[in-house]
Write a protein that holds these residues in place. Sequence first.
Motif, PDB file in Angstrom:
ATOM      1  N   ARG A  14      49.581  31.272  43.569  1.00 14.89           N
ATOM      2  CA  ARG A  14      50.654  30.901  42.644  1.00 14.89           C
ATOM      3  C   ARG A  14      51.969  30.577  43.353  1.00 14.89           C
ATOM      4  NH1 ARG A  14      49.116  31.421  37.441  1.00 14.89           N
ATOM      5  NH2 ARG A  14      47.380  32.817  36.973  1.00 14.89           N
TER       6      ARG A  14
ATOM      7  N   GLU B 198      45.342  35.695  44.144  1.00 16.41           N
ATOM      8  CA  GLU B 198      46.098  35.000  43.101  1.00 16.41           C
ATOM      9  C   GLU B 198      47.596  34.886  43.384  1.00 16.41           C
ATOM     10  OE1 GLU B 198      46.181  34.800  38.247  1.00 16.41           O
ATOM     11  OE2 GLU B 198      44.844  36.203  39.262  1.00 16.41           O
ATOM     12  N   ARG B 199      48.209  35.896  43.934  1.00 19.46           N
ATOM     13  CA  ARG B 199      49.652  35.811  44.241  1.00 19.46           C
ATOM     14  C   ARG B 199      49.920  34.679  45.235  1.00 19.46           C
ATOM     15  NH1 ARG B 199      52.543  39.697  41.810  1.00 19.46           N
ATOM     16  NH2 ARG B 199      51.546  41.687  41.406  1.00 19.46           N
TER      17      ARG B 199
ATOM     18  N   ASN C 202      47.818  37.422  38.088  1.00 15.83           N
ATOM     19  CA  ASN C 202      47.872  37.951  39.457  1.00 15.83           C
ATOM     20  C   ASN C 202      46.900  39.097  39.704  1.00 15.83           C
ATOM     21  OD1 ASN C 202      49.812  36.090  40.279  1.00 15.83           O
ATOM     22  ND2 ASN C 202      51.484  37.418  39.609  1.00 15.83           N
TER      23      ASN C 202
END
Length: 186
Positions: free
Chosen positions: A18, A14-15, A9
Amino acid sequence: MAAAEIPKNFLLSERAARKDLGPVQADEQGYTISGKRTAPLELNPCLRERATDRDRLAARTITHWTSAPSHSSEQLVLYKSPRAAHAALNGLRADVKRCARKSDPSAPRLKIQWRTSKARAGDEAVGMGYETRQGGSVNQTITGLVARRGGALMIYTTSEGFYDPGRLTKNARKMAVKVCTLPGVC
């Protein structure tokens, strides 16, 4: 020596990448996350299939696509030293000059024209992107920004809008600060 791995992350997108998308959203958009060190840089004027730069320690690439159709990407590559990251950026600049006007082998009628512009982020940066043309009209415009901070190279791209690397500078500046929290990068 730069950090040997990128924490989970760590990248700006990225968060979101995901998160589990519901079935309706998954039909309209999606993400891919890759940690492959040998992947080519996201801005790839000469259409290389593998990385040509040296001394990579770690890499992470996140691509986002929508059914619009559009796509964007974020890539972070960590090198053994600032000198290696600088060499990678210079290699990318040289590739733009070498392959500034190129045809796509899979679609010979499609002409690709690369360009660069000045940018300010990190220790050094360059805006770059390309337009694809067919029969004199623009099919697609890709805008990108490459920034180097210490031993890290950060790349941001988008297919939305016109050639305007200034829009991506904010993310590159934010990541240029963040990479310095990794041991040995700055």
